[in-house]
Design a protein around this motif. Structure first.
Motif, mmCIF file in Angstrom:
data_model
loop_
_atom_site.group_PDB
_atom_site.id
_atom_site.type_symbol
_atom_site.label_atom_id
_atom_site.label_comp_id
_atom_site.label_asym_id
_atom_site.label_seq_id
_atom_site.Cartn_x
_atom_site.Cartn_y
_atom_site.Cartn_z
ATOM 1 N N TRP A 106 0.820 -1.224 0.000
ATOM 2 C CA TRP A 106 0.000 0.000 0.000
ATOM 3 C C TRP A 106 0.850 1.269 0.000
ATOM 4 C CZ3 TRP A 106 -3.851 -2.361 -1.585
ATOM 5 C CH2 TRP A 106 -4.471 -3.409 -0.914
ATOM 6 N N ASN A 107 2.148 1.174 0.282
ATOM 7 C CA ASN A 107 2.945 2.399 0.400
ATOM 8 C C ASN A 107 2.872 3.268 -0.846
ATOM 9 O OD1 ASN A 107 3.725 1.559 2.935
ATOM 10 N ND2 ASN A 107 5.927 1.626 2.549
ATOM 11 N N LEU A 108 3.101 2.655 -2.004
ATOM 12 C CA LEU A 108 3.127 3.450 -3.237
ATOM 13 C C LEU A 108 1.755 4.055 -3.558
ATOM 14 C CD1 LEU A 108 5.062 2.758 -6.488
ATOM 15 C CD2 LEU A 108 2.626 3.246 -6.595
ATOM 16 N N PRO A 109 0.677 3.247 -3.570
ATOM 17 C CA PRO A 109 -0.626 3.871 -3.828
ATOM 18 C C PRO A 109 -1.013 4.925 -2.788
ATOM 19 C CG PRO A 109 -0.853 1.483 -3.459
ATOM 20 C CD PRO A 109 0.597 1.766 -3.587
ATOM 21 N N ILE A 163 9.375 5.270 3.147
ATOM 22 C CA ILE A 163 8.324 4.371 2.631
ATOM 23 C C ILE A 163 8.682 3.713 1.306
ATOM 24 C CG2 ILE A 163 6.502 5.570 3.912
ATOM 25 C CD1 ILE A 163 5.517 6.686 1.208
ATOM 26 N N GLY A 164 9.805 4.151 0.695
ATOM 27 C CA GLY A 164 10.302 3.425 -0.476
ATOM 28 C C GLY A 164 10.836 2.057 -0.085
ATOM 29 N N ALA A 165 11.168 1.885 1.209
ATOM 30 C CA ALA A 165 11.643 0.589 1.719
ATOM 31 C C ALA A 165 10.429 -0.156 2.261
ATOM 32 C CB ALA A 165 12.681 0.804 2.812
ATOM 33 N N THR A 166 9.722 -0.865 1.356
ATOM 34 C CA THR A 166 8.382 -1.380 1.677
ATOM 35 C C THR A 166 8.386 -2.600 2.597
ATOM 36 O OG1 THR A 166 8.473 -2.611 -0.394
ATOM 37 C CG2 THR A 166 7.321 -0.498 -0.432
ATOM 38 N N GLY A 167 9.547 -3.190 2.850
ATOM 39 C CA GLY A 167 9.592 -4.346 3.742
ATOM 40 C C GLY A 167 9.686 -3.941 5.201
ATOM 41 N N VAL A 203 3.133 2.563 5.698
ATOM 42 C CA VAL A 203 2.164 3.620 5.979
ATOM 43 C C VAL A 203 0.993 2.978 6.719
ATOM 44 C CG1 VAL A 203 0.621 5.358 5.035
ATOM 45 C CG2 VAL A 203 2.840 4.938 3.943
ATOM 46 N N LYS A 204 0.855 3.309 8.008
ATOM 47 C CA LYS A 204 -0.211 2.732 8.830
ATOM 48 C C LYS A 204 -1.506 3.522 8.668
ATOM 49 C CE LYS A 204 -2.375 0.220 11.587
ATOM 50 N NZ LYS A 204 -2.576 -1.212 11.316
ATOM 51 N N ALA A 205 -1.381 4.858 8.574
ATOM 52 C CA ALA A 205 -2.587 5.689 8.485
ATOM 53 C C ALA A 205 -2.243 7.009 7.823
ATOM 54 C CB ALA A 205 -3.155 5.933 9.884
ATOM 55 N N VAL A 206 -3.286 7.659 7.301
ATOM 56 C CA VAL A 206 -3.143 9.012 6.760
ATOM 57 C C VAL A 206 -4.225 9.865 7.403
ATOM 58 C CG1 VAL A 206 -3.112 10.434 4.666
ATOM 59 C CG2 VAL A 206 -2.293 8.059 4.558
ATOM 60 N N TYR A 207 -3.858 11.101 7.777
ATOM 61 C CA TYR A 207 -4.794 12.022 8.420
ATOM 62 C C TYR A 207 -4.843 13.334 7.645
ATOM 63 C CZ TYR A 207 -4.088 8.884 12.406
ATOM 64 O OH TYR A 207 -4.013 7.780 13.202
ATOM 65 N N THR A 208 -5.985 14.031 7.725
ATOM 66 C CA THR A 208 -6.025 15.401 7.215
ATOM 67 C C THR A 208 -5.203 16.256 8.180
ATOM 68 O OG1 THR A 208 -7.968 15.986 8.513
ATOM 69 C CG2 THR A 208 -8.374 15.102 6.295
ATOM 70 N N LYS A 209 -4.898 17.487 7.767
ATOM 71 C CA LYS A 209 -4.082 18.331 8.654
ATOM 72 C C LYS A 209 -4.854 18.756 9.895
ATOM 73 C CE LYS A 209 -0.075 18.943 6.307
ATOM 74 N NZ LYS A 209 0.657 19.723 5.312
ATOM 75 N N ASP A 262 1.170 -11.827 4.190
ATOM 76 C CA ASP A 262 0.325 -11.013 5.055
ATOM 77 C C ASP A 262 -0.971 -10.561 4.399
ATOM 78 O OD1 ASP A 262 2.628 -11.138 6.750
ATOM 79 O OD2 ASP A 262 3.495 -9.663 5.404
ATOM 80 N N ASP A 263 -0.966 -10.542 3.060
ATOM 81 C CA ASP A 263 -2.183 -10.279 2.302
ATOM 82 C C ASP A 263 -3.020 -9.157 2.937
ATOM 83 O OD1 ASP A 263 -1.246 -12.275 0.686
ATOM 84 O OD2 ASP A 263 -2.472 -13.819 1.606
ATOM 85 N N PRO A 264 -2.576 -7.912 2.757
ATOM 86 C CA PRO A 264 -3.080 -6.790 3.557
ATOM 87 C C PRO A 264 -4.389 -6.178 3.061
ATOM 88 C CG PRO A 264 -1.479 -5.995 1.987
ATOM 89 C CD PRO A 264 -1.554 -7.493 1.786
ATOM 90 N N VAL A 265 -4.985 -5.356 3.911
ATOM 91 C CA VAL A 265 -6.185 -4.587 3.563
ATOM 92 C C VAL A 265 -5.938 -3.110 3.862
ATOM 93 C CG1 VAL A 265 -7.784 -6.494 3.961
ATOM 94 C CG2 VAL A 265 -7.213 -4.985 5.857
#
Ligand code: F6R
Ligand code: MG
Ligand code: MG
Length: 365
Positions: A138-141, A193-197, A201-207, A231-234
């Motif tokens: 999910w890091n890149l998207p 976050i380019g090092a995806t292993g 990115v756990k969460a994103v917040y508005t400012k 891990d097949d993430p969501v």
């Protein structure tokens, strides 16, 4: 009033092999969640599958990391494991790494993405679910959705998005976390976050502090200390208004990025966006798949799902995945198709090394 959206998933048995989900498991899970809804534990639920992963999508009013909700999910996975055992499905109970529930499914095998928020006038959400890959997918998207103006037009032209977002990044090997503000700290964010292993990115917040996206960051290998499945993430993303539009949220998946996973969790391959009916990775156990279900929340009720990647505008992405898959496959056991040695989930290296230990000679110089 706040509503909590919990997506909790596990692989408790595959049909056939690690490819897909047997209908009996969906029925069993639905029966349990239906009871929980009748008893008022849940407001609503939807059960689905991506490949061999059973996905429990639940709404309730108990907040994140709630003991009852996690216990419910754990019981559903245990009940489904029994069904999987009866049908002798493949890898029955594979993701249930622990035998006794201890209050929270985190660290016990299942993947978890949860967020609590006040439901807006209209609350469109999309849920991405992937198979044959791992949390770093999910890091890149997530970078593109919330920080790349070439992806998300709203960052440039919508007053509601122009301030940018904050990224919560977890260092899953160093057991620490940090917040980055974008666009100010874009380059610092990308260093990690380019090092995806390792950095996820756990969460994103508005400012102004509203939750915008949350992902599952469980890494089974780090929990169990050995390979026990991918891990097949969501990942859950709120859309529209002060968040990116649905179209901006799904746009990154038009470029099939390369993720780790695929056969034996030990190869790089393109992440293929597919409708539910095509979420059955078979070729070389892949290539890795991602599905996307959209819902409108209505007082916590899940209105939907809308099968977002069931759309011809993703045909070219799927075609490109097949072209990339062909090319990578021709590398066979060679990097960069096969993962580097220390990232591989399966390895015969210790055995082969032991067998050959007497035959290695020092180099002359
Ligand atoms: C990858 C995956 C599959 C299996 C492979 C071998 O995440 O689940 O590619 O690794 O099918 O499975 P086992 O070792 O169970 O025969
Ligand atoms: Mg499996
Ligand atoms: Mg799986």
């Amino acid at each position: 009033d706040k509503i909590t959206l919990s997506v909790i998933k596990a692989d408790v048995g595959g049909y056939v092999g690690h490819c897909a989900m047997h209908g009996e498991l969906i029925l069993e899970a639905s029966r349990h969640l239906d009871d929980a809804r009748s008893q008022g534990v849940l407001v609503d639920y939807h059960v689905t599958a991506c490949g061999d992963d059973l996905e429990l999508i639940m709404t309730h009013s108990h907040g994140v990391d709630n003991r009852d909700v996690h216990h419910l999910a754990w019981e559903v996975f245990e009940a489904c494991t029994e069904v999987a055992k009866k049908l002798k499905l493949y890898g029955a109970g594979q993701d249930l790494l622990s035998h006794a529930f201890s209050g929270n499914v985190r660290g016990m095998g299942p993947g978890v993405a949860e967020m609590e928020f006040v439901e807006r006038e209209s609350e469109p959400i999309v849920i991405f679910m992937a198979d044959k890959t791992s949390a770093g997918a999910w890091n890149l998207p997530l970078y593109k959705i919330f920080a790349d103006p070439f992806n998300t037009a709203g960052l440039v032209i919508a007053p509601t998005l122009h301030a940018g977002f904050r990224y919560e990044v977890h260092d899953v090997k160093g057991h620490q976390k940090i917040l980055f503000s974008t666009p100010e700290e874009l380059y610092d964010l990308l260093v990690f976050i380019g090092a995806t292993g390792r950095y996820l990115v756990k969460a994103v917040y508005t400012k102004d502090g509203e939750i915008a996206a949350v992902s599952s960051t469980e890494r089974l290998a780090l929990i169990a200390g050995k390979y026990v499945g991918k891990d097949d993430p969501v990942c859950v993303v709120r859309c529209q208004g002060k968040f990116p539009a649905v179209g901006e949220v799904v746009e990154p998946f038009s470029m099939p990025h390369i993720v780790e996973g695929w056969m034996r969790g030990s190869h790089y391959g393109p992440l293929m966006p597919v409708p539910l009916s095509q979420a059955r990775p078979t070729r070389f156990d892949g290539p890795p798949r991602v599905i996307c279900l959209g819902f409108q929340l209505a007082n916590g009720h899940l209105v939907g799902p809308c099968d977002i990647f069931d759309d011809p505008s993703f045909n070219e992405a799927r075609r490109l995945c097949n072209v990339i898959a062909d090319h990578l496959r021709r590398h066979g056991p060679f990097e960069p198709h096969r993962l580097p040695m220390d990232e591989m989930e399966y390895t015969t290296l210790p055995q082969v090394m032991a067998k050959l230990q007497d035959r290695w000679q020092p180099l002359e110089n």
